[in-house]
Design a protein around this motif. Structure first.
Motif, PDB file in Angstrom:
ATOM      1  N   SER E 102       5.654  -8.652   8.868  1.00  0.00           N
ATOM      2  CA  SER E 102       5.750  -9.940   8.173  1.00  0.00           C
ATOM      3  C   SER E 102       5.897  -9.718   6.672  1.00  0.00           C
ATOM      4  CB  SER E 102       4.526 -10.819   8.465  1.00  0.00           C
ATOM      5  OG  SER E 102       3.519 -10.627   7.513  1.00  0.00           O
ATOM      6  N   ARG E 106       9.006 -10.750   4.207  1.00  0.00           N
ATOM      7  CA  ARG E 106       8.733 -11.796   3.218  1.00  0.00           C
ATOM      8  C   ARG E 106       9.606 -11.705   1.987  1.00  0.00           C
ATOM      9  NH1 ARG E 106       3.521 -12.188   2.683  1.00  0.00           N
ATOM     10  NH2 ARG E 106       3.610 -11.004   0.775  1.00  0.00           N
ATOM     11  N   THR E 110      10.843 -17.524   2.584  1.00  0.00           N
ATOM     12  CA  THR E 110       9.746 -18.281   1.973  1.00  0.00           C
ATOM     13  C   THR E 110       9.071 -19.102   3.052  1.00  0.00           C
ATOM     14  OG1 THR E 110      11.272 -20.042   1.459  1.00  0.00           O
ATOM     15  CG2 THR E 110      10.801 -18.467  -0.298  1.00  0.00           C
ATOM     16  N   ALA E 111       8.533 -18.378   4.024  1.00  0.00           N
ATOM     17  CA  ALA E 111       7.935 -19.070   5.165  1.00  0.00           C
ATOM     18  C   ALA E 111       6.682 -19.820   4.745  1.00  0.00           C
ATOM     19  CB  ALA E 111       7.564 -18.044   6.229  1.00  0.00           C
ATOM     20  N   PRO E 112       6.437 -20.964   5.338  1.00  0.00           N
ATOM     21  CA  PRO E 112       5.207 -21.701   5.039  1.00  0.00           C
ATOM     22  C   PRO E 112       3.998 -20.859   5.434  1.00  0.00           C
ATOM     23  CG  PRO E 112       6.370 -22.677   6.892  1.00  0.00           C
ATOM     24  CD  PRO E 112       7.256 -21.638   6.311  1.00  0.00           C
ATOM     25  N   THR E 113       2.982 -20.911   4.637  1.00  0.00           N
ATOM     26  CA  THR E 113       1.863 -20.011   4.869  1.00  0.00           C
ATOM     27  C   THR E 113       0.573 -20.722   5.238  1.00  0.00           C
ATOM     28  OG1 THR E 113       1.123 -20.146   2.608  1.00  0.00           O
ATOM     29  CG2 THR E 113       2.772 -18.485   3.128  1.00  0.00           C
ATOM     30  N   SER E 114       0.535 -21.999   5.098  1.00  0.00           N
ATOM     31  CA  SER E 114      -0.750 -22.669   5.340  1.00  0.00           C
ATOM     32  C   SER E 114      -0.804 -23.237   6.746  1.00  0.00           C
ATOM     33  CB  SER E 114      -0.956 -23.793   4.344  1.00  0.00           C
ATOM     34  OG  SER E 114      -0.125 -24.863   4.687  1.00  0.00           O
ATOM     35  N   GLN E 115      -2.033 -23.431   7.190  1.00  0.00           N
ATOM     36  CA  GLN E 115      -2.220 -24.038   8.509  1.00  0.00           C
ATOM     37  C   GLN E 115      -3.071 -25.275   8.342  1.00  0.00           C
ATOM     38  OE1 GLN E 115      -3.967 -20.276   8.808  1.00  0.00           O
ATOM     39  NE2 GLN E 115      -3.202 -20.014  10.883  1.00  0.00           N
ATOM     40  N   ALA E 117      -3.440 -28.053   9.760  1.00  0.00           N
ATOM     41  CA  ALA E 117      -4.115 -28.623  10.927  1.00  0.00           C
ATOM     42  C   ALA E 117      -5.435 -27.887  11.163  1.00  0.00           C
ATOM     43  CB  ALA E 117      -3.227 -28.498  12.154  1.00  0.00           C
ATOM     44  N   HIS E 119      -7.213 -26.397   8.835  1.00  0.00           N
ATOM     45  CA  HIS E 119      -8.187 -26.650   7.784  1.00  0.00           C
ATOM     46  C   HIS E 119      -8.989 -27.914   8.035  1.00  0.00           C
ATOM     47  CE1 HIS E 119      -7.381 -23.462   5.176  1.00  0.00           C
ATOM     48  NE2 HIS E 119      -6.121 -23.756   4.980  1.00  0.00           N
ATOM     49  N   LYS E 120      -8.391 -28.857   8.662  1.00  0.00           N
ATOM     50  CA  LYS E 120      -9.014 -30.162   8.761  1.00  0.00           C
ATOM     51  C   LYS E 120      -9.865 -30.313  10.015  1.00  0.00           C
ATOM     52  CE  LYS E 120      -6.565 -31.853   5.231  1.00  0.00           C
ATOM     53  NZ  LYS E 120      -6.839 -32.828   4.204  1.00  0.00           N
ATOM     54  N   SER E 121     -10.033 -29.216  10.721  1.00  0.00           N
ATOM     55  CA  SER E 121     -10.790 -29.346  11.960  1.00  0.00           C
ATOM     56  C   SER E 121     -12.212 -29.804  11.659  1.00  0.00           C
ATOM     57  CB  SER E 121     -10.804 -28.014  12.685  1.00  0.00           C
ATOM     58  OG  SER E 121     -11.538 -27.082  11.959  1.00  0.00           O
TER      59      SER E 121
END
Ligand code: NA
Ligand code: NA
Ligand code: NA
Lengths: 152, 401, 152, 401, 152, 401
Positions: E102, E106, E110-115, E117, E119-121
């Motif tokens: 990965s 890189r 410029t792949a999205p890196t955040s998750q 969904a 974080h908000k669990s």
């Protein structure tokens, strides 16, 4: 008559006192409009200058690419950001229409406007990379850990 | 504590109302602004916090804006005013976010529209001189400081209005021989109110000054594409040019251009995101409350407030007209004609003024798309108004000093 | 005996001194419970009042819509926000059950709870519109720029 | 620097421990709270930052909470306490976020449940008087200021507890003839601990005061729908009503209702998002650390802390009982019966107290859905506790002054 | 010669003055490297200690699960967080390779890196539950309100 | 105001440039750093705000950094410096976010790599002594305070560098008998510049000190899995161990470990999100601007700046070399061999130094995956540098006092 003289002088002074701020105001207005115009003219000239440079760069590139084998043209400034590629007349117009339509539709709708996935795209920088790295590592190891359940 | 003392305690709120019933009148004003924001959905982002700030500042005993001391902390909204409004920090952070959200490319692809950003600034000075005349006539108590704050309403730019009005008030308070009115709240409310009314204020004036043929003028989109290089250089050049010519404008212009650079550079999406969202939104809530809280009834319910609203409307109207007239003047000297309506978009009020032009254009010719042309003067007007603000900050002190 | 008198007085004073804060406390408690009750009663009455107004508005609307052609009823307050439409008894109950179930399930799960798409919905306001505009423009022009690659 | 000096430097941390071994005891307490938050997943949002704040305040030399000077900046957590805790800003920002997250509609659809929010507040005053009695007996060093801070634990509302305890401490410190203990940390920890224990504290007490038949009472959902107009008017009316009757409660109630208005108005989703997420979460981290840092061992490890925990439990217990009793009283005078258990939900501790009621109801009758009825007293309890806080702020100073 | 003596003394003093900070620097360096080493050694020992405890717990668990019916093994620390389950050698290595790949990719992407969904669990906490509750209630009632349109 | 006065007003920006043309030189430097950040995409997160901060601090009249007074507020960037930089708050909030983003598990699964974090710290002290020697030679005006700030560049950790340089400056300013240079900006720029250059600086030095066979050494992944318990205990133990041994390091280590605990605990995702995103990103913008604004031309354009850059490079180089040498030393005494290149990753510069090792390893043997082994010394280097910073803060004052 001394008294009258003094009175008239005083009255004049009074009127001056009242006029003075308006004179100040006119002065402010003059400087304000003048400076604003100068600023915007210089900016317009700078923009025109940048446009000339852009056009020159494109011409030179076109010449260069005409000399070499006809490869897909890649202008210097758009190597990394395809979205910022030069827009042609038609493209610009089409974009304007698209925006106009989207504006017309917005009155009633409340469409989501953000592109979060876009915002979070990573770069080469150390902090960003750090963050990315940690996350992709976690994801990778997590994925592996989960699939590894079977053969553990 | 005697039983009487306890009863006093219970009635203290009612006594406060009896002592100063103007606070109840301010509840009505707050409710009216809230109605515009919530039911009419006009400028809700600022009107909701501002109207609640007005309500909070006019509650009995004024806990939100008390000075503090003796084991009581300073009221939270007064603290916000001290740390964020009087330091310029809140308006400047808003400018950062606005810069992130502003797209200068329509303007860059047609530099001529940049010039049109100048015309509408005349409205600022018409209102400024109008305020001074009303002051000289003795109708209202307006000096040069108040006139500058009132004039800037014509810039149709909320943060700049708050910035200038706060600055002028601070300036007057620092000078012992000058008395200054606190009109931060009144000017801000006037600015946001008239911005909400742009679609009502502008069209008749534009029609008055243009012929049908002029309104039907189509504008071609330039074949000139805007490179990434230009997009990135523009905020830097603008910061330097404006700061050298009008150094006092540098904080406003600098933060606006920093925000824009963060966005167009494309290399720091994390920073663009926070500048445009979390940071700006949090600032909007706190700034709105702070501005609303500058309006206790005793300060807002003055005859001068009426004068501010009249002159504010005058400022918007003259700005619209001078904008259109500059565009017509430009057509006299230039070969390529612009649609003179786009001059009216120079009042900023982004993007509503531009939309007004688009709508009026399509009313005459459904196939005429003026929006992106109008966005040029529209965003140029933001730069123009910030420049005007810098001039006011630089020149006014030397005139009243 | 003077000394005894003084002693007893002192003791009384001591006891008073110890009792005094408790008396203060009782006073605070009285005012506290009283004011809280008054506040909540007035709020309850206000809410009841608002409910009456709501019911009145609904009745009037129903009458009006009965007089005119039977169109789909749109109450004043729910024109813009379909989610806020009046809930009927059954609906309310169903909602309660849904929540109860979701609560029951939550003990073990960690379902995402936010609706970001919802949060970012745009309104008519100038700043919001500004933002939206910029973004939709960018998206529009980007889309166009990308498709335009072919015929450039 | 001599070699001896260098050795001193190396051993300075151990010397600090030897000088005040209580700091090690505080590490154990911090670890215990962290265990509750992380392993038991009870109130982790506050317990994680609070426990780390305790640890930070009890590290050798106390770098996090030092006073600063001579080229050394003030410790970061002391700065946070000064700018956020002592100014009320942090608790009020939390209230803003809580207001955004609170749904008043179950309460609005059944106004009677609003009244039930009053009952549980009696717990505050039982504990307050209890503290004064223990003080009068000489068991603990509790005066009226400490008693007020301890009583408010019974409100089962973290930010309000922090708000009142800070205010009472400031008040005592400002009065030269009064000595006040610093019990901000102890009351906050007690409040959050007992909130985490609500599912253990409440059920036996509810059972004690209700018959099986009472617990089986089903409540019908009102056919009365709540309009958007009512949802929007409620926060405004509440702000005004509470502020006129109890002006000192206006900051707490005002911020709570502002948050709610921002949410229910539906026109400013950007502001609702930031109030409920970025702004509130950032505040939670910093507030939690600041509260934890009020507990150096020398302050926390006092006999009074034991008294605070005993009285806090007493407050929760009496609040639960008076809540249930008020509901039973209401059933005596009203035709439509309420399930008396929902009175216990008036202790706030949103939404756990309401869930306890729901669970107990379903234990008796699996088809009895009480949750949304219990949410009425539950959120009314928040308003009630904020009102009580206002009364304390208004009345206590005049009694000790 | 008094002058010379004094001169020489002065010169020595000058040199001392110049050398002194370097001596200070060496002292700082010594303490710095020493303390850093001590800190890292103690941390390494602690980590080793934790690893021993982990290994002991796993062994005990394995023994226990061997004694009872062969149920799916659930180690204490991984009941709630499947992602944190012990990784085996192969898993670790696979993860490393995944990250390396990965990282290699890189450079250009410029792949999205955040998750988000992720974080908000939600958790069990009161505030979080409060939030969740409000939202799920709203969603529930909204859903109901919308479906209720038909039979209202 | 006379006409002349007005003209003065117009020319004031040009006059400021004529008075101090160094500001124009600073624009060029700002542009160069911006070019590195935007066009070369190296460290853009910090270089974009820092370079704009430099530009802002060097605009005519310096509105962004003026001292304020007489109705003029303090410049926004000076305010940010006062409230965020001099209080350590900004670097510590960055450390909170960095902790949230750091994954210690590669290090925990192979504790030996923790030790390798020590080696590279020698670079800090080589540069520190180098600075003192240059000072003693009279080449540059460097005392112990400046030497400490310069040395810490070798830690390859931006926030720590800013933290130490600010602290040393404050310390010197508080002592009347000491004169101190303001080198916060220069050291920060040097640190970020050389971090961006790590892929250029390190490889030749690593090659110089290792044989091909050494570079081909493969390392097996430990069969030792890391439990959630260990992940959670590690930040707590580290906070306590470091704080007892080096109390002055506790703020840096504490915030780093708090962030990590928030993440690994898994029970407060809301707090992890805000610490890692909104809060950190907002801090990065404001910290970057503030650091940039420490560099008006008059301060930055000094011969000493050249010395700082030379010594900074020396620090990075020696850190790389001592890191490798420690790893080779470890191989002499240990049975299981490590690839000595991973010692070079101890310079922090997370994760670039680790990637350099990975790339060099694969150049010799395409199937050798060293990345996660190199991440061990890499994150251990962050802990090591924070410890070193604590030692400097503790020892330097007693030496210069
Ligand atoms: Na404008
Ligand atoms: Na309560
Ligand atoms: Na390092």
């Amino acid at each position: 008559m001394i008294t009258t003289e003094s009175d008239s002088k005083k009255r004049t002074a009074d009127i001056e006192l009242e006029i003075e701020p308006i004179v100040d105001g006119l002065q402010v207005s003059g400087i304000g409009m003048g400076m604003t115009s100068v600023v915007l003219i210089i900016l317009a000239l700078s923009v025109r200058g940048m446009a000339w440079i852009d056009a020159y760069m494109r011409r030179r590139e076109a010449e260069q690419s005409a000399m070499v084998e006809p490869e897909p043209v890649r202008s210097e400034e758009s190597t990394t950001e395809p979205a910022e590629q030069p827009r042609t007349d038609g493209a610009m117009r089409a974009a304007a229409i698209a925006v106009a339509i989207s504006l017309a539709q917005r009155a009633n709708s409340t469409a989501p406007t953000s592109q979060p996935a876009d915002h979070k795209s990573s770069t080469n920088s150390s902090y960003d990379a750090w963050l990315t790295e940690g996350r992709s590592r976690q994801r990778a190891s997590r994925g592996v850990a989960q699939t590894s359940k079977g053969w553990r | 504590m005697s039983g009487e003392g306890v009863l006093d305690q219970i009635l203290v709120g009612f006594e406060a109302i009896a002592d100063d019933p103007r606070i109840v009148a301010m509840w009505v004003i707050a409710a009216a602004l809230l109605y515009v924001g919530v039911a009419k959905r006009k400028e809700p982002l600022l009107l909701v916090p501002i109207s609640m700030g007005i309500l909070f500042a006019n509650l009995p005993l004024g806990e939100f804006i008390r000075a503090g001391g003796e084991g009581e902390p300073t009221g939270i909204l007064r603290t916000f005013q001290t740390v964020g409004l009087e330091t310029d920090i809140f308006p400047l952070l808003i400018f950062l976010g606005v810069g992130t959200a502003t797209d200068f490319s329509p303007m860059l692809s047609n530099p001529k529209t940049l010039l049109l950003g100048a015309g509408a600034q005349a409205g600022v000075f018409f209102a400024l001189i109008g305020a001074l005349i009303l002051g000289a006539l003795g109708w209202f108590d307006f000096g040069l400081l108040e006139a500058a704050s009132i004039g800037i309403i014509g810039g149709a730019d909320g943060p700049t209005t708050i910035f200038i009005a706060t600055r002028m008030r601070e300036l007057g308070e620092a000078l012992p021989h000058i008395e200054v009115r606190d009109i931060v709240g009144a000017t801000a409310v006037a600015a946001y109110s008239y911005m909400a009314l742009v679609p009502i204020i502008q069209p008749p004036l534009i029609k008055l000054l243009t012929t049908e043929n002029e309104r039907r003028i189509r504008m071609e989109y330039s074949a000139q594409p805007v490179s990434r290089r230009s997009l990135i250089l523009f905020p830097i050049i603008t910061t330097i040019v404006v700061s050298v010519l009008v150094p006092s404008a540098s904080p406003l212009i600098g933060m606006l251009m920093l925000g824009n650079l963060i966005k167009v550079s494309g290399v720091v999406p994390r920073l663009a995101d926070v500048s445009e969202n979390a940071l700006m939104n949090a600032t909007i809530v706190i700034l709105g409350l702070s501005v609303g809280a500058t309006m206790p009834g005793s300060i807002f319910l003055q005859p001068e407030t009426l004068g501010i609203f009249v002159l504010g409307l005058f400022a918007f109207a003259t700005a619209t007209m001078t904008g259109v007239l500059l565009a017509k003047l430009m057509n006299l000297v230039s070969k390529t004609k612009v649609n003179p309506m786009i001059g009216a978009a120079g009042v900023s009020a982004v993007p509503m003024a531009a939309r007004v032009v688009q709508d009026m254009g399509q009313k005459e010719d459904p196939d005429n798309y003026l929006l992106m042309h109008a966005m040029g003067p529209n965003v140029a007007g933001v730069i123009g108004t910030a420049t005007v603000a810098g001039v006011l900050i630089a020149v006014v002190p030397s005139l009243i000093g």
